[in-house]
Write a protein that holds these residues in place. Structure first.
Motif, PDB file in Angstrom:
ATOM      1  N   GLN A  40       0.831  -1.209   0.000  1.00  0.00           N
ATOM      2  CA  GLN A  40       0.000   0.000   0.000  1.00  0.00           C
ATOM      3  C   GLN A  40       0.863   1.255   0.000  1.00  0.00           C
ATOM      4  OE1 GLN A  40      -3.216   0.344  -0.236  1.00  0.00           O
ATOM      5  NE2 GLN A  40      -4.341  -1.300   0.762  1.00  0.00           N
ATOM      6  N   MET A  43       2.423   1.620  -3.398  1.00  0.00           N
ATOM      7  CA  MET A  43       1.361   2.022  -4.315  1.00  0.00           C
ATOM      8  C   MET A  43       1.054   3.511  -4.172  1.00  0.00           C
ATOM      9  SD  MET A  43      -2.348   0.169  -4.772  1.00  0.00           S
ATOM     10  CE  MET A  43      -3.048   0.740  -3.223  1.00  0.00           C
ATOM     11  N   VAL A  88      -5.732   3.869  -6.006  1.00  0.00           N
ATOM     12  CA  VAL A  88      -4.315   4.132  -5.738  1.00  0.00           C
ATOM     13  C   VAL A  88      -4.128   5.487  -5.066  1.00  0.00           C
ATOM     14  CG1 VAL A  88      -2.079   4.574  -6.825  1.00  0.00           C
ATOM     15  CG2 VAL A  88      -3.469   2.645  -7.583  1.00  0.00           C
TER      16      VAL A  88
END
Length: 294
Positions: A40, A43, A88
């Protein structure tokens, strides 16, 4: 003699760190959660690189495209915006608000906890204030604060941080009450060390374990609370790509385009799950009783 003691203390801390990391690495669920968190973070940082479409650009001719559509593998929303791009960039918002909220909460909670635990004459006053904050359910307290400050992600971070302070203060106070009874703290007092030096150099480092665990698990609460408040319209405002706001927007299209709600819902579930299991793993790894049994 002092130099020898300092070296021994450093070696002891190094051994404790190595032991803690070994215990954490043995926890497969915590490692899985850590991988999710790292993905995460990567990203969020690499958002401009791993996305093709703008999270704000509308294309009504391609609205409500299903999953795995050409050029939009997570589909599009009712305005034709690419869901992958919005997920995202939403990770950026969730992590940023979470880190800000937890950081501010730790700053206030640790400070109050240290003062309350060390200075007995101030303990009663501070703990009564903390009890007053505990009287309000967390999400309602956050909603009250946002109602006063206004709807924005900055105010969401402030509200969640204020909500975090009483729990953090209680945890730190309990640790300080235990640590300050140790002989080395009494020795520092007898040598004339200032209260500030004792608190910062000797007591706070020995209270770090519960603080680290609290911060990790509080990140999950902060991200979930951010999504909840945005879902209610009190946080991120359109067209900001925030996961909770995306769920709120997608609920009207649940029967025709369920992916608009399911995709951000899965994103929230994964990151909250990850921080919770990592927090559980850190709690077990940092438990001194468990370390002694190894």
């Amino acid at each position: 003699m002092a130099a020898t003691t300092a070296v021994q203390t450093k070696k002891k801390k190094d051994r404790t760190f190595v032991t803690t990391m070994k215990r954490l690495l043995k926890n497969k669920l915590a490692i899985f959660g850590l991988i999710i968190i790292l993905l995460q973070v990567v990203m969020a940082i690499a958002a401009p690189v791993i996305t093709i479409h703008s999270p704000f650009k509308q294309n009504l001719a391609q609205s409500e495209l299903p999953l795995f559509s050409e050029g939009h593998f997570l589909g599009t929303d009712n305005f034709g915006r690419d869901l992958w791009s919005r997920i995202v960039y939403g990770a950026r918002i969730s992590l940023l608000v979470g880190i800000t909220a937890v950081g501010l909460g730790l700053a206030g909670g640790v400070t109050l906890g240290l003062i309350a635990g060390y200075y007995r004459r101030l303990d009663g006053i501070i703990m009564r204030i903390v009890d007053l904050l505990f009287a309000f359910p967390g999400i309602l307290l956050a909603m009250l604060i946002i109602a006063v400050l206004g709807t924005s992600l900055v105010n969401v971070a402030i509200a969640i941080s204020i909500w975090s302070i009483p729990t953090c203060a209680r945890i730190v106070r309990g640790s300080v009450l235990s640590v300050k009874k140790q002989e080395y703290v009494q020795a520092m007092k007898s040598l004339g060390a200032s209260d500030f030096r004792i608190l910062v150099k000797h007591i706070l480092p020995n209270c770090s374990a519960p603080i680290i665990v609290f911060a990790t698990m509080r990140m999950a609460t902060a991200i979930l609370s951010t999504a909840s408040l945005s879902y209610l319209g009190l946080g991120a405002q359109p067209p900001t790509p925030e996961w909770g706001a995306m769920i709120s927007q997608g609920q009207d299209f649940m029967w025709t385009s369920p992916h608009m709600t399911i995709v951000p819902g899965i994103a929230i579930m994964l990151i909250v799950f990850a921080f919770n299991v990592v927090g559980d793993g850190l709690r077990d790894a940092l438990d001194p009783n468990m370390n002694l049994n190894q």
